[in-house]
Design an enzyme around this catalytic site. Structure first.
Site, PDB file in Angstrom:
ATOM      1  CG  LEU A   1       9.374 -17.174  -2.725  1.00 45.66           C
ATOM      2  CD1 LEU A   1       9.157 -17.173  -1.215  1.00 45.66           C
ATOM      3  CD2 LEU A   1       9.916 -15.799  -3.147  1.00 45.66           C
TER       4      LEU A   1
ATOM      5  CB  SER B   1      -8.499  -5.719  -3.647  1.00 45.57           C
ATOM      6  OG  SER B   1      -9.144  -4.493  -3.935  1.00 45.57           O
TER       7      SER B   1
ATOM      8  NE  ARG C   1      -7.989   0.840   5.174  1.00 47.62           N
ATOM      9  CZ  ARG C   1      -7.885   2.159   5.362  1.00 47.62           C
ATOM     10  NH1 ARG C   1      -8.229   2.706   6.509  1.00 47.62           N
ATOM     11  NH2 ARG C   1      -7.445   2.938   4.387  1.00 47.62           N
TER      12      ARG C   1
ATOM     13  CG  ASP D   1      -1.960   1.051   1.188  1.00 43.65           C
ATOM     14  OD1 ASP D   1      -2.304   1.511   0.079  1.00 43.65           O
ATOM     15  OD2 ASP D   1      -2.458   1.436   2.263  1.00 43.65           O
TER      16      ASP D   1
ATOM     17  CG  HIS E   1       0.223   1.814  -9.208  1.00 45.69           C
ATOM     18  ND1 HIS E   1      -0.119   1.479  -7.927  1.00 45.69           N
ATOM     19  CD2 HIS E   1      -0.833   2.534  -9.691  1.00 45.69           C
ATOM     20  CE1 HIS E   1      -1.313   1.965  -7.632  1.00 45.69           C
ATOM     21  NE2 HIS E   1      -1.769   2.625  -8.688  1.00 45.69           N
TER      22      HIS E   1
ATOM     23  NE  ARG F   1      -4.051   6.589  -7.604  1.00 44.81           N
ATOM     24  CZ  ARG F   1      -4.011   6.361  -6.302  1.00 44.81           C
ATOM     25  NH1 ARG F   1      -3.834   7.362  -5.463  1.00 44.81           N
ATOM     26  NH2 ARG F   1      -4.150   5.143  -5.834  1.00 44.81           N
TER      27      ARG F   1
HETATM   28  C1  FPP Z   1      -2.127   0.085  -3.294  1.00 42.70           C
HETATM   29  O1  FPP Z   1      -1.602   1.387  -3.230  1.00 42.70           O
HETATM   30  C2  FPP Z   1      -1.502  -0.615  -4.381  1.00 42.70           C
HETATM   31  C3  FPP Z   1      -2.172  -1.226  -5.397  1.00 42.70           C
HETATM   32  C4  FPP Z   1      -3.635  -1.223  -5.513  1.00 42.70           C
HETATM   33  C5  FPP Z   1      -1.435  -1.897  -6.482  1.00 42.70           C
HETATM   34  C6  FPP Z   1      -0.226  -2.662  -6.057  1.00 42.70           C
HETATM   35  C7  FPP Z   1       0.579  -2.920  -7.252  1.00 42.70           C
HETATM   36  C8  FPP Z   1       1.894  -2.833  -7.325  1.00 42.70           C
HETATM   37  C9  FPP Z   1       2.807  -2.583  -6.187  1.00 42.70           C
HETATM   38  C10 FPP Z   1       2.501  -3.031  -8.653  1.00 42.70           C
HETATM   39  C11 FPP Z   1       3.398  -4.196  -8.671  1.00 42.70           C
HETATM   40  C12 FPP Z   1       2.763  -5.471  -8.677  1.00 42.70           C
HETATM   41  C13 FPP Z   1       2.685  -6.280  -9.724  1.00 42.70           C
HETATM   42  C14 FPP Z   1       2.459  -7.697  -9.488  1.00 42.70           C
HETATM   43  C15 FPP Z   1       2.827  -5.792 -11.094  1.00 42.70           C
HETATM   44  P1  FPP Z   1      -2.590   2.617  -3.455  1.00 42.70           P
HETATM   45  O2  FPP Z   1      -2.644   2.897  -4.902  1.00 42.70           O
HETATM   46  O3  FPP Z   1      -3.908   2.316  -2.822  1.00 42.70           O
HETATM   47  O4  FPP Z   1      -1.837   3.748  -2.678  1.00 42.70           O
HETATM   48  P2  FPP Z   1      -2.518   4.941  -1.864  1.00 42.70           P
HETATM   49  O5  FPP Z   1      -3.268   4.306  -0.723  1.00 42.70           O
HETATM   50  O6  FPP Z   1      -1.354   5.747  -1.416  1.00 42.70           O
HETATM   51  O7  FPP Z   1      -3.408   5.669  -2.837  1.00 42.70           O
END
Ligand code: FPP
Length: 263
Positions: free
Chosen positions: A153, A87, A216, A42, A59, A55
């Site tokens: 793994l 999710s 959470r 997160d 990622h 954003r």
């Molecule tokens: C949550 O942060 C993150 C996600 C919904 C995406 C997680 C994805 C990656 C880390 C990319 C790498 C993974 C793969 C397998 C390609 P958020 O966007 O909710 O952050 P925020 O709460 O600060 O807005």
């Protein structure tokens, strides 16, 4: 000049981190490591926002953190790493962001799968995968096929994953056996439920890590986390590196796990 100063501090920060990681590594008991680590990745959005970047950059930066963490898990012989990548609720995000996340998944798999394979990592997506876009599915199938026999793994990548949806899928599968008459309702027990989870055959997570200051579960591994130790940090996921994971492991080893019993 400003760039030089910035580079100096960036470099300093990096070397301090490496040193810190080496020190932490020394105090870790290799016999008492978690078998299964789960991570809610997160904070990507906030990381990008703080830098005035889109954003998507957050990622993308998150994939670097993932790389570092997988590498350390391999070095430490961790059996299972589960990462929350998308999710069942993330479809509510703007279409552009969903598309970017799916494209990033494809790019990540294409770029990393060979190295993951060389390191003995088995890529194991979990979730309602059939609802993912076709290019993502194709890339996943290739990565799964390539790494199928690997034993170092297990990397569970939770995609279109929801803890509640997983439990619904378990209930449906078990109910189908009851309906057929091959199972009686009073024969259903905890081990039968575990055997129907997406993580069937794997140990439950010993340690859950959530960066970015939110405390959470967010519909992650609801059944499996029953006796998991939680570790939170305010560090945003894209800044998460091996030193953070090592710190989590040191703290984990100081905890007393009783599983509802006594010491
Ligand atoms: C949550 O942060 C993150 C996600 C919904 C995406 C997680 C994805 C990656 C880390 C990319 C790498 C993974 C793969 C397998 C390609 P958020 O966007 O909710 O952050 P925020 O709460 O600060 O807005």
């Amino acid at each position: 000049m400003i760039k030089k100063i910035f580079d100096f501090f960036r470099h300093k920060k990096k070397s301090d981190q490496v040193l810190e990681a080496q020190e932490l590594l020394k105090v870790i008991d290799k016999q008492k490591l978690p078998r299964h680590i789960a991570i809610i990745m997160d904070g990507n959005g906030r990381w990008a926002q703080r830098r005035g970047m889109p954003r998507a950059s957050g990622h993308r930066a998150g994939t670097e953190a993932l790389r570092d963490v997988i590498k350390l898990c391999c070095e430490l012989n961790i059996q299972v790493l589960t990462v929350y990548a998308f999710s069942t609720e993330n479809w509510k995000r703007p279409k552009d962001e969903v598309n970017i996340l799916m494209a990033l998944l494809v790019e990540y798999l294409n770029k990393e799968k060979n190295e993951l394979h060389q390191n003995g990592v088995r890529i194991n997506p979990i979730g309602r995968l059939e609802e993912l876009p076709q290019p993502a599915l194709d890339a996943l199938i290739k990565a799964v096929e390539l790494t199928r026999e690997n034993k170092n793994l297990i990397l569970n990548v939770a995609l279109n994953y929801g803890g509640r949806t997983e439990i619904i899928d378990v209930i449906r599968a078990i109910a189908a056996d009851v309906e057929k008459g091959s199972l009686k309702a009073n024969q259903i027990d905890a081990s039968m439920v575990s055997e129907h989870l997406y993580t069937a055959g794997q140990p439950d997570p010993d340690l859950l890590i959530r960066p970015s200051a939110d405390s959470r579960i967010s519909n992650f591994l609801l059944w499996q986390l029953a006796y998991t130790e939680f570790w939170f940090t305010s560090t945003l996921w894209p800044d998460f590196r091996r030193a953070h994971l090592l710190q989590a492991l040191v703290d984990f080893q100081r905890r007393e796990r009783r599983f509802g019993g006594l010491k």
